[in-house]
Design an enzyme around this catalytic site. Structure first.
Site, PDB file in Angstrom:
ATOM      1  N   SER A 139       0.745  -0.972  -0.027  1.00 42.32           N
ATOM      2  CA  SER A 139       0.281  -0.533   0.123  1.00 42.32           C
ATOM      3  C   SER A 139       0.933   1.145   0.004  1.00 42.32           C
ATOM      4  O   SER A 139       2.488   1.272   0.243  1.00 42.32           O
ATOM      5  CB  SER A 139      -0.969   0.077   1.045  1.00 42.32           C
ATOM      6  N   TYR A 152      -1.654  -1.236  10.457  1.00 47.39           N
ATOM      7  CA  TYR A 152      -1.799  -1.446   9.313  1.00 47.39           C
ATOM      8  C   TYR A 152      -0.087  -0.462   7.784  1.00 47.39           C
ATOM      9  O   TYR A 152       0.019  -1.779   6.687  1.00 47.39           O
ATOM     10  CB  TYR A 152      -2.463  -0.176   8.516  1.00 47.39           C
TER      11      TYR A 152
END
Ligand SMILES: NC(=O)c1ccc[n+]([C@@H]2O[C@H](COP(=O)([O-])OP(=O)(O)OC[C@H]3O[C@@H](n4cnc5c(N)ncnc54)[C@H](O)[C@@H]3O)[C@@H](O)[C@H]2O)c1
Length: 268
Positions: A139, A152
């Site tokens: 990401s 995350y």
């Protein structure tokens, strides 16, 4: 590596309706590639089952037995593999003091160790072939680390680190490694969101749900860049701006992060 009708690909997290995995599966199939689409569910969605050249296997990326079964399937049916997309993932977010250890363990097991398991499972095959391409979905959060996303950001940064390690480690054996680093795009990722910090989760969900970018847009860029053997695949302008600001305009990047943190703190 050009994607052709002789290409054989495996994709994890490949069965979500709006997800990147299914978009990759569809676009690989459109190019004539043979694909094993995998996901945690027992049965594939109808959209996936209808695709030509696509086989569905249940593969929970946290389960070593499932990985061994997927490898056996590939050996028996294809005798090799060209592309491994370690794409399955979940989301969690929030202020550090509101995170819980079982939530950390959950996201590490899926988003980091799920990718590590995929790399461990297929690297011996790819090394022996002297060819192949591992494509890990991280990401933009793996490269730039906004506040209130500690779990995350941490696992995605680890996926970037793993991918860079393997990029160098496997190159002498003819194996390529790429890492996908998108910012937000519209998928069902919000369904997986876990955590006690409801405000942080609501703003993450808003960013994903309101994004104009779709998984199809991201998949198209990914396959184009995979064919060019790009290592870090920045799929959109926002990610490129943030990444290059961090590398080349660090004080500006830090000011932006500090500003975001203050704005969030004001809302508490
Ligand atoms: N949507 C975004 O804004 C965004 C941004 C950057 C990166 N990503 C990453 O893209 C990847 C794909 O996510 P998406 O946005 O398409 O979300 P999605 O929820 O639509 O797809 C994720 C898929 O992973 C599967 N999955 C979850 N746990 C699993 C497990 N244990 N084993 C096997 N499969 C499992 C889900 O069933 C689902 O099909 C993820 O790694 C995510 O972190 C998404």
């Amino acid at each position: 590596m050009k994607i052709t009708p002789t290409s054989r690909a495996l994709v994890t997290g490949g069965a979500s309706g709006l997800g990147l995995g299914l978009a990759l599966v569809k676009q690989l199939a459109e190019r004539g590639a043979r694909v094993v689409a995998t996901d945690i569910h027992d049965e594939p969605p109808a959209e996936l089952a209808a695709l030509d050249g696509v086989t569905y296997l249940t593969l929970d990326v946290t389960d070593d037995v499932h990985w061994a079964r997927a490898r056996d399937w590939v050996v028996e049916n294809w005798d090799g593999l060209d592309l491994v997309f370690n794409n399955a993932g979940v989301a969690a977010g929030g202020r550090i003091e509101l995170t819980e250890m079982d939530q950390w363990q959950w996201i590490v097991d899926i988003n980091l160790l799920g990718v590590a398991r995929g790399c461990r499972t297929f690297t011996p095959m790819l090394k022996e072939q002297g060819s192949g391409h591992i494509v890990n979905t991280a990401s933009a959060a793996g490269l730039i680390h906004p506040p209130r996303m500690s779990e995350y950001n941490s696992v995605k940064a680890a996926v970037v680190a793993l991918s860079e390690t393997l990029f160098h480690e496997l190159k002498p054996f003819g194996v390529q490694v790429s890492v996908i680093c998108p910012t937000f795009f519209k998928t069902k990722l919000t369904d997986s969101l876990r955590g006690k910090d409801e405000a942080a989760q609501a703003s993450a969900a808003k960013l994903i749900d309101r994004s104009k970018r779709t998984a199809d847009d991201i998949a198209a860029v990914v396959l184009e860049q995979v064919e060019k053997d790009t290592h870090i695949i920045l799929t959109d302008r926002d990610g490129k701006v943030a990444y290059f600001a961090k590398r080349f305009l660090r004080p500006l990047y830090y000011r932006q992060m500090a500003k975001a943190a203050v704005q969030m703190a004001r809302k508490d």
